[in-house]
Each structure stands twice: as structure tokens, then as C-alpha cells.
Design a protein around this motif. Structure first.
Motif, PDB file in Angstrom:
ATOM      1  N   TYR A   4      15.203   2.432   1.528  1.00 36.14           N
ATOM      2  CA  TYR A   4      14.041   1.663   2.001  1.00 36.14           C
ATOM      3  C   TYR A   4      14.519   0.478   2.824  1.00 36.14           C
ATOM      4  N   ASP A   5      13.968   0.362   4.032  1.00 38.60           N
ATOM      5  CA  ASP A   5      14.288  -0.742   4.927  1.00 38.60           C
ATOM      6  C   ASP A   5      12.999  -1.516   5.200  1.00 38.60           C
ATOM      7  N   PRO A   6      12.863  -2.757   4.674  1.00 41.28           N
ATOM      8  CA  PRO A   6      11.612  -3.505   4.843  1.00 41.28           C
ATOM      9  C   PRO A   6      11.302  -3.888   6.277  1.00 41.28           C
ATOM     10  N   THR A   7      12.267  -3.739   7.189  1.00 40.53           N
ATOM     11  CA  THR A   7      12.014  -4.083   8.591  1.00 40.53           C
ATOM     12  C   THR A   7      11.442  -2.910   9.387  1.00 40.53           C
ATOM     13  N   LYS A   8      11.430  -1.710   8.806  1.00 37.49           N
ATOM     14  CA  LYS A   8      10.963  -0.526   9.528  1.00 37.49           C
ATOM     15  C   LYS A   8       9.448  -0.415   9.509  1.00 37.49           C
ATOM     16  N   ASN A   9       8.917   0.234  10.533  1.00 37.36           N
ATOM     17  CA  ASN A   9       7.510   0.612  10.516  1.00 37.36           C
ATOM     18  C   ASN A   9       7.295   1.710   9.484  1.00 37.36           C
ATOM     19  N   LYS A  10       6.044   1.853   9.043  1.00 33.68           N
ATOM     20  CA  LYS A  10       5.737   2.845   8.016  1.00 33.68           C
ATOM     21  C   LYS A  10       6.045   4.256   8.513  1.00 33.68           C
ATOM     22  N   SER A  11       5.873   4.522   9.813  1.00 35.41           N
ATOM     23  CA  SER A  11       6.115   5.862  10.352  1.00 35.41           C
ATOM     24  C   SER A  11       7.590   6.235  10.324  1.00 35.41           C
ATOM     25  N   ASP A  12       8.470   5.228  10.386  1.00 35.47           N
ATOM     26  CA  ASP A  12       9.914   5.487  10.380  1.00 35.47           C
ATOM     27  C   ASP A  12      10.542   5.344   9.001  1.00 35.47           C
ATOM     28  N   GLN A  13       9.754   4.883   8.015  1.00 41.56           N
ATOM     29  CA  GLN A  13      10.313   4.592   6.705  1.00 41.56           C
ATOM     30  C   GLN A  13      10.899   5.847   6.054  1.00 41.56           C
ATOM     31  N   ALA A  14      12.110   5.688   5.506  1.00 39.64           N
ATOM     32  CA  ALA A  14      12.846   6.745   4.806  1.00 39.64           C
ATOM     33  C   ALA A  14      13.396   7.818   5.729  1.00 39.64           C
ATOM     34  N   LEU A  15      13.154   7.722   7.024  1.00 38.56           N
ATOM     35  CA  LEU A  15      13.777   8.645   7.988  1.00 38.56           C
ATOM     36  C   LEU A  15      15.137   8.079   8.381  1.00 38.56           C
ATOM     37  N   ASP A  16      16.199   8.806   8.064  1.00 37.77           N
ATOM     38  CA  ASP A  16      17.549   8.340   8.391  1.00 37.77           C
ATOM     39  C   ASP A  16      18.452   9.538   8.648  1.00 37.77           C
ATOM     40  N   ALA A  17      19.376   9.327   9.566  1.00 40.03           N
ATOM     41  CA  ALA A  17      20.403  10.326   9.850  1.00 40.03           C
ATOM     42  C   ALA A  17      21.735   9.604  10.024  1.00 40.03           C
ATOM     43  N   TYR A  18      22.817  10.234   9.549  1.00 44.24           N
ATOM     44  CA  TYR A  18      24.143   9.621   9.581  1.00 44.24           C
ATOM     45  C   TYR A  18      25.088  10.531  10.358  1.00 44.24           C
ATOM     46  N   ILE A  19      25.744   9.925  11.365  1.00 43.73           N
ATOM     47  CA  ILE A  19      26.660  10.642  12.259  1.00 43.73           C
ATOM     48  C   ILE A  19      28.047  10.022  12.110  1.00 43.73           C
ATOM     49  N   PRO A  20      29.136  10.814  12.236  1.00 36.58           N
ATOM     50  CA  PRO A  20      30.485  10.257  12.103  1.00 36.58           C
ATOM     51  C   PRO A  20      30.709   9.046  13.003  1.00 36.58           C
ATOM     52  N   TYR A  21      31.357   8.043  12.428  1.00 32.94           N
ATOM     53  CA  TYR A  21      31.543   6.743  13.071  1.00 32.94           C
ATOM     54  C   TYR A  21      32.399   6.848  14.326  1.00 32.94           C
ATOM     55  N   SER A  22      31.951   6.112  15.351  1.00 35.37           N
ATOM     56  CA  SER A  22      32.742   5.925  16.568  1.00 35.37           C
ATOM     57  C   SER A  22      32.727   4.430  16.874  1.00 35.37           C
ATOM     58  N   PRO A  23      33.850   3.826  17.191  1.00 30.96           N
ATOM     59  CA  PRO A  23      33.943   2.355  17.279  1.00 30.96           C
ATOM     60  C   PRO A  23      33.312   1.781  18.550  1.00 30.96           C
ATOM     61  N   TRP A  24      32.030   2.062  18.748  1.00 30.69           N
ATOM     62  CA  TRP A  24      31.333   1.482  19.904  1.00 30.69           C
ATOM     63  C   TRP A  24      31.028   0.005  19.682  1.00 30.69           C
ATOM     64  N   ASN A  25      31.104  -0.422  18.459  1.00 31.09           N
ATOM     65  CA  ASN A  25      31.058  -1.842  18.133  1.00 31.09           C
ATOM     66  C   ASN A  25      31.985  -2.071  16.946  1.00 31.09           C
TER      67      ASN A  25
END
Length: 528
Positions: free
Chosen positions: A330-351
Motif C-alpha cells: 500500500y502506497d498512500p501517495t497513489k491514486n485509488k486506480s493505481d493502488q496495489a498495482l506494482d511490477a518489479y524489473i531487474p535493477y539497472s543503475p539509471w540512478n
């Protein structure tokens, strides 16, 4: 936001109307006290316009003085709010009184003075005033009609119920966000960002940064406080990057927030794995086309089918295979439409962003962290360092403010409505003193008199509640298509608000009659 501003404006307007009806009731009482003066003026030829001008002069002076006091209290309130909320709310120092606010207050005060004077002069039975010179005073207060008093009660109940429903709705939504579990363990976890330019970089730069990230990891893990370290593009709170997902047939799935993370990201945050597996360190190093999704994202992608093994596109030419499903967070900053939608991709050092979990009962200061990073490279600069717990609390500031404002409006609405109903009902009871004195003298029981008065008062109270229900339904039907927060009927706020208003109305009905019953019936017969 615009929605919060409109909601606050509507609440302030409702409070203004409730307060105005209370003041009108006070001016009713004031007009009754001056009925003999009005009678003398009427006998000498004064017209309604003369009464209006006299009442307006008196009313305008009182309203202007009240407005000045209100502006002084507002200025003091702004100062207090700035001191209490310093560093917690954005643009708080911009709050203050300006010329537009003062001019608006003067215009509103003048209009209110005209309204109060109009009602005070017009709703008094002008023709019956002359009879006051010969009357004994018994029942003379009835020149202010029962209908006018009932209208005041109905308006008070309707406006107060609407305001309470709105306040309880905001309070319910804000409280649900505040107490909602995150779905991961944020305690003892810090978010660290280094001051480097974020974005796509060349293959050589990726290799260089990967080596630097490995050195940073080794250096920080050497600290006795640090338990684990995981690179990621962003934090689980406030991560705003999304990608448009499509299936292997290029059919659109929708926008899903993503995060580029290391293989130990889920274990560091203690996010449970539901199905499949997390990608390995080798898959992160080789930037393999694999992806892990949340439970809700899996339902969106597979439509309740088995998502493991499905291939999806996130915009690039290569399809990525879904290898695992994890529990929703749960992310309190997300809109209700995006809540609980998450995807994780292998890390790349873009930051250069990292999550650091420290051991229980230890602390990691920013100064110590900077000294440790200097051992890796003198050019490393910390741009952000904050615990996820503090980040979570910062994300809840708006909801806490909404809850505080809603609670304040709820208490103020109850206070104003209670005082207003008590004033109107007390006024009506005083006008019935002679009648009630006769009933008591004839042997009527206290219980019977109380039931009689409450029964008479319940009619306008019931009409006010019914009107508030109708207005609530109208607002819900008209607003649900344009206001996202009106996606469901506020049933719980209604169930909470109505009993509170009914109880307040019953107390306001009982207290005035109780004072009359405690006195000698002879005094009531004399209308003393």
C-alpha cells in the motif's frame, strides 16, 4: 487540490448558513424584546422601512464589530498554524490576511446585516404591534410565527446533517488511509539517494556504475549497524514511474507502476512471495527479460488465470516473462486506480538509490553515512536520506490535515446546530409558558408535558432530516460522475450523523421545557 478546496468552501458555506440562522433567531428574540418600542413607533406612523433602517443601523454596527474580531482571531490563528505546522505543510507561510480578504469580509458582513435586519423587521407582525400597547403580554410573542421557527429548525437540521455527512466522509477516508497497513516492514529501513543525473546511460556507464554500486554495498555492509542493502530505482512509497503493459499479442493491458530493484529487494522489505520466484542476482546482472508482479497486477494481466510464464511488453522490443507474484503493498501517495498495482524489473543503475535496513536498537546517522561513502569516492554526494517510517508519515500529512479539519468542522457543526436548535426551541417553549402553566395547574404530569413538547418539535426535526437525505442523494447523483471521491454513497457517515443530530435535537427540546417545569406553575400562568 481543487477537490479539497471545493469541499472546504462548501463546509465553510454550510457553517455560515447555520451561524446565520442562529443569529437570525437571536434577532428574533431581540425584536420581541423591542416589541413595545416598535408598537410606539408604529402608533406614531413608522412604516416597515423605518423599522428596517433602525434595525439595519444596529445590526450593521454589531456585525462589523464581530467581523473585526473574526479577522483578528483569523490572523492569530494563521500565526499559530504557521508555528505548529512549520516544516510539515507546503506554502504554509503564505497564509495570511490581505486586502481581498478584508474587503470580502466587509461585503459579507454588510450583506448579513441587511439579511438580519430584513428578517427582524419583516417577520414581525407589524399590524399586531399596535395591540401591544393594550395587551397584557400573554402570548404576544406568537407574532413571530410557528412556521418561521419551524423553517429555522428544518434548515439547521438539513445543513448540519449535510455538513456532518461530508465531514464524516472525509474523516473516514483520511482515517482509513492513516491506519491502512503498508504490506511491508518499513521499520529500521532508510532510503538513500546520491546526487547523480538519473536517466538512460550508455553500456560503459552502466558497467562503471554497477562496479561503484558493488563498492558502496560492500562499504555500507561493513558498518555494524547495517543489516542489508538493496539498490532500487525508487522507494515503495512515492514511486511514480508507470509503464504501459501489453500482452504477447500487443493487446493493451493498462498502466502499471514499476520499480527497478535488486534480487534482495523483497526480502529486505519482507514482502511475501505468493507464487513463483524472485529473479536471481545473475538475472539482475545480465538484465534478463523477467518480471515479478503484485497480486492485483497479476489479476489485471492474466484476468484471474495463471500469470506465471506469461510474456508481457513494457514498451521495449523484448517481451518479459512473469516469473513471480508477490503480495500487494500500500502506497498512500497513489491514486485509488493505481493502488496495489506494482511490477518489479531487474535493477539497472539509471540512478543511485538504495534501501538500507539497519539492525534493531541501532541508529545510522547521515554524518556516519557520508564518511563511509567518502571511502568509496570523494565525489559521492548524498541528496536524500530519510527513513521509510518518516517518509510514510510525511505522505500522510495531507490525510492528517484533512482528518483534523473534518473533526473540527464536525464539532463546530454540532455546536452551532445544537446552540441554534436550543435557541429556536427554547424561544418556542417560552412562548408556550402560559399554555403549559394551565396544563400543569390542571394536573398534567411532567412526563405528559415533556412528551407533548418533544412530539411537536419532532415534526420540523423529521422534515429537516428527510430534506438532508434528499439533498445527500441529489449531491451524490450529480457529483459521482465528476468527483472521484464520490464513488459510493456515504452510508456509514449517514448512519453516524443522523443519530447524533437526533440526540442533539432531543436534548435541545428537553432542556428548555425542563427549566419551565422546575418552576412554580403559578409563575408560568403569570408568564413570568
Amino acid at each position: 487540490s481543487q477537490g479539497r478546496a471545493l469541499l472546504l468552501f462548501a463546509a465553510v458555506l454550510a457553517l455560515l448558513l447555520i451561524a446565520s440562522s442562529n443569529v437570525i433567531n437571536l434577532f428574533y428574540s431581540r425584536a420581541t424584546e423591542k416589541k413595545r418600542n416598535f408598537a410606539i413607533q408604529a402608533a406614531l406612523g413608522a412604516r416597515k422601512s423605518h423599522l428596517f433602517k433602525a434595525m439595519f443601523a444596529e445590526t450593521f454596527l454589531l456585525v462589523i464589530i464581530s467581523g473585526i474580531l473574526g479577522l483578528l482571531i483569523a490572523a492569530w490563528g494563521f500565526e499559530l498554524l504557521q508555528q505548529l505546522g512549520e516544516g510539515q505543510l507546503n506554502r504554509l507561510n503564505e497564509l495570511g490576511l490581505d486586502l481581498n480578504t478584508v474587503l470580502f469580509s466587509i461585503v459579507i458582513s454588510t450583506l448579513l446585516a441587511m439579511v438580519f435586519a430584513f428578517f427582524s423587521s419583516r417577520l414581525v407582525n407589524y399590524d399586531a404591534l399596535k395591540e401591544e400597547l393594550q395587551s397584557s403580554g400573554k402570548g404576544s410573542g406568537l407574532q413571530i410565527s410557528r412556521l418561521s421557527r419551524d423553517v429555522l429548525i428544518v434548515s439547521q437540521i438539513a445543513l448540519a446533517t449535510l455538513l456532518l455527512v461530508g465531514s464524516f466522509s472525509v474523516l473516514q477516508k483520511a482515517y482509513s488511509v492513516i491506519i491502512h497497513p503498508l504490506g511491508f516492514n518499513a521499520s529500521n529501513v532508510y532510503s538513500l539517494s546520491l546526487d547523480v543525473r538519473a536517466g538512460l546511460i550508455s553500456e560503459n556507464a552502466v558497467q562503471e556504475r554497477n562496479l561503484q554500486v558493488a563498492e558502496i554495498k560492500k562499504s555500507l555492509l561493513s558498518l555494524p549497524q547495517v543489516e542489508s542493502f538493496a539498490p532500487s530505482f525508487g522507494t515503495p512509497i512515492g514511486m511514480s514511474m508507470s509503464m504501459n503493459f501489453k500482452d504477447d499479442q500487443t493487446n493493451n493491458i493498462g498502466q502499471i507502476p514499476i520499480n527497478f530493484v535488486a534480487d534482495n529487494y523483497l526480502s529486505l522489505l519482507q514482502i511475501p512471495m505468493i507464487q513463483g520466484r524472485m529473479f536471481s542476482a545473475a538475472e539482475v546482472r545480465d538484465n534478463s527479460p523477467v518480471i515479478v508482479v503484485s497480486r492485483t497486477a497479476a489479476k489485471l494481466i492474466a484476468n484471474d488465470a495463471n500469470v506465471i510464464g506469461m510474456r508481457v511488453s513494457t514498451g521495449g522490443p523484448t517481451l518479459q516473462e512473469v516469473i513471480g507474484v508477490v503480495e500487494d503493498i500500500y502506497d498512500p501517495t497513489k491514486n485509488k486506480s493505481d493502488q496495489a498495482l506494482d511490477a518489479y524489473i531487474p535493477y539497472s543503475p539509471w540512478n543511485m538509490h538504495f534501501l538500507i535496513r539497519i539492525k534493531e536498537n541501532t541508529e545510522l546517522s547521515k554524518a556516519l553515512l557520508i564518511r563511509q561513502l567518502q571511502n568509496v569516492g570523494s565525489n559521492l554526494r548524498v541528496s536524500y536520506f530519510k527513513s521509510l517510517t518518516n517518509r510514510h508519515q510525511s505522505a500522510l500529512q495531507h490525510n492528517k490535515l484533512n482528518a483534523s479539519v473534518a473533526a473540527g468542522l464536525t464539532l463546530l457543526a454540532l455546536l452551532l446546530a445544537g446552540v441554534g436548535m436550543y435557541g429556536v426551541l427554547s424561544y418556542g417553549s417560552q412562548m408556550r409558558r402560559y399554555e403549559l402553566g394551565v396544563r400543569m395547574a390542571l394536573g398534567a404530569r411532567t412526563k405528559d408535558i415533556i412528551q407533548l413538547v418533544i412530539k411537536d418539535n419532532m415534526l420540523p426535526i423529521s422534515i429537516g432530516i428527510a430534506l438532508s437525505l434528499v439533498l445527500t442523494m441529489v449531491i451524490f447523483i450529480l457529483g459521482k460522475s465528476s468527483i472521484s471521491s464520490l464513488n459510493e454513497l456515504p452510508t456509514l457517515p449517514l448512519l453516524i450523523s443522523l443519530p447524533i443530530l437526533v440526540a442533539t435535537a432531543l436534548i435541545a427540546s428537553y432542556m428548555p421545557i425542563r427549566k419551565i417545569l422546575q418552576h412554580d406553575p403559578v409563575k408560568a400562568l403569570r408568564n413570568e
